[in-house]
Design a protein around this motif. Structure first.
Motif, PDB file in Angstrom:
ATOM      1  N   ILE A  93       0.816  -1.209   0.000  1.00  0.00           N
ATOM      2  CA  ILE A  93       0.000   0.000   0.000  1.00  0.00           C
ATOM      3  C   ILE A  93       0.853   1.265   0.000  1.00  0.00           C
ATOM      4  CG2 ILE A  93      -1.598   1.356   1.419  1.00  0.00           C
ATOM      5  CD1 ILE A  93      -2.936  -0.908  -0.110  1.00  0.00           C
ATOM      6  N   LEU A  94       1.941   1.259   0.759  1.00  0.00           N
ATOM      7  CA  LEU A  94       2.693   2.491   1.001  1.00  0.00           C
ATOM      8  C   LEU A  94       3.686   2.831  -0.105  1.00  0.00           C
ATOM      9  CD1 LEU A  94       3.355   2.083   4.824  1.00  0.00           C
ATOM     10  CD2 LEU A  94       1.628   3.517   3.699  1.00  0.00           C
ATOM     11  N   HIS A 169      -0.138   0.200  -5.828  1.00  0.00           N
ATOM     12  CA  HIS A 169      -0.006   1.099  -4.680  1.00  0.00           C
ATOM     13  C   HIS A 169      -1.400   1.429  -4.153  1.00  0.00           C
ATOM     14  CE1 HIS A 169      -1.094   4.410  -7.379  1.00  0.00           C
ATOM     15  NE2 HIS A 169      -0.090   4.049  -8.178  1.00  0.00           N
ATOM     16  N   LEU A 170      -1.456   2.281  -3.152  1.00  0.00           N
ATOM     17  CA  LEU A 170      -2.710   2.596  -2.461  1.00  0.00           C
ATOM     18  C   LEU A 170      -3.820   3.018  -3.411  1.00  0.00           C
ATOM     19  CD1 LEU A 170      -4.407   3.156   0.076  1.00  0.00           C
ATOM     20  CD2 LEU A 170      -3.313   5.417   0.202  1.00  0.00           C
ATOM     21  N   THR A 173      -5.283  -0.390  -6.753  1.00  0.00           N
ATOM     22  CA  THR A 173      -5.446  -1.719  -6.172  1.00  0.00           C
ATOM     23  C   THR A 173      -6.098  -2.648  -7.199  1.00  0.00           C
ATOM     24  OG1 THR A 173      -7.664  -1.280  -5.318  1.00  0.00           O
ATOM     25  CG2 THR A 173      -5.786  -0.623  -3.930  1.00  0.00           C
ATOM     26  N   LEU A 195     -11.042   2.081  -4.158  1.00  0.00           N
ATOM     27  CA  LEU A 195      -9.965   1.516  -3.354  1.00  0.00           C
ATOM     28  C   LEU A 195     -10.308   0.168  -2.737  1.00  0.00           C
ATOM     29  CD1 LEU A 195      -8.796   4.778  -1.555  1.00  0.00           C
ATOM     30  CD2 LEU A 195      -8.110   3.865  -3.786  1.00  0.00           C
ATOM     31  N   ASN A 196     -11.609  -0.129  -2.597  1.00  0.00           N
ATOM     32  CA  ASN A 196     -11.986  -1.401  -1.990  1.00  0.00           C
ATOM     33  C   ASN A 196     -13.136  -2.033  -2.757  1.00  0.00           C
ATOM     34  OD1 ASN A 196     -14.567  -0.413  -0.856  1.00  0.00           O
ATOM     35  ND2 ASN A 196     -13.259   0.762   0.538  1.00  0.00           N
TER      36      ASN A 196
END
Length: 216
Positions: A93-94, A169-170, A173, A195-196
């Motif tokens: 993610i970071l 990355h964040l 995804t 993102l989800n």
């Protein structure tokens, strides 16, 4: 005068014919059903193998005896690691990291290929949209000098995981990637800020991307 009118009507009839045929050019039988499948951390797209054009995606010929193929995307280390290692998740993610595509063919019923917690959405694509979707998959793979996909060797050479061009990355995804895939197919026009999986499923149900949706 009546004869002239008759001739004009006949000419207009034949001129109109090709356009009428074009308006009827997309019967329901041309629709191809694909599925968005979400299980645990990962979301992918399930395709019918027999509808994939091997000229667009040559690697499909290696699993032509299968009924479906699940295509999904994620961080190279985290996606292939057993369990759900927190440190690898944070790393993915970071920082922008190397990504992989998971290409997994199977023949059992879709509902049996996933855990009971998995959820699905069904979409209907026309042939052009489906071909554009598979072209996106084929062009997303990193390839060697012989144009063959490069297998991930993170945990030994993999049969199902292959290096992909985009960084993970964040803000990019697997859920963002699914929306991007449908955007490239001509469905929907936004791939950012998904993102989800909940956001992804809401966007699809709202009609971006796609229509004719049904829970599976």
């Amino acid at each position: 005068m009546k004869t002239k009118i008759k001739h004009i009507l006949i000419i207009l009839f034949f001129i109109h014919q090709p356009f009428s045929g074009q308006e009827k050019a997309s019967p329901d039988s041309d629709k191809i059903t694909v599925y968005v499948a979400q299980q645990a951390w990962h979301t992918g797209i399930v395709l019918p193998v027999n509808k994939i054009n091997p000229e667009i995606w040559p690697e499909v010929s290696t699993f032509e005896d299968k009924q479906y193929v699940d295509v999904s995307w994620g961080d190279e280390k985290f996606y292939q690691a057993p369990g759900s290692p927190v440190l690898l998740a944070a790393r993915a993610i970071l920082w922008p990291t190397q990504s992989v595509m998971r290409i997994y063919p199977f023949s059992i019923p879709i509902s049996s290929a996933y855990t009971s917690e998995a959820r699905f959405l069904e979409l209907e694509l026309n042939k052009q949209q489906f071909d554009r979707l598979t072209h996106f998959f084929a062009s997303s793979l990193m390839r060697d000098e012989s144009n063959a996909p490069i297998a991930s060797e993170m945990y030994g050479k993999s049969r199902y995981f292959f290096l992909s061009k985009r960084k993970y990355h964040l803000f990019r995804t697997c859920n963002t990637w699914v929306v991007l895939a449908f955007k490239q197919a001509g469905l929907g026009n936004r791939s950012c800020c998904v993102l989800n999986a909940n956001q992804l499923f809401r966007r699809i149900k709202a009609g971006q991307p796609g229509t004719n949706l049904a829970d599976k």
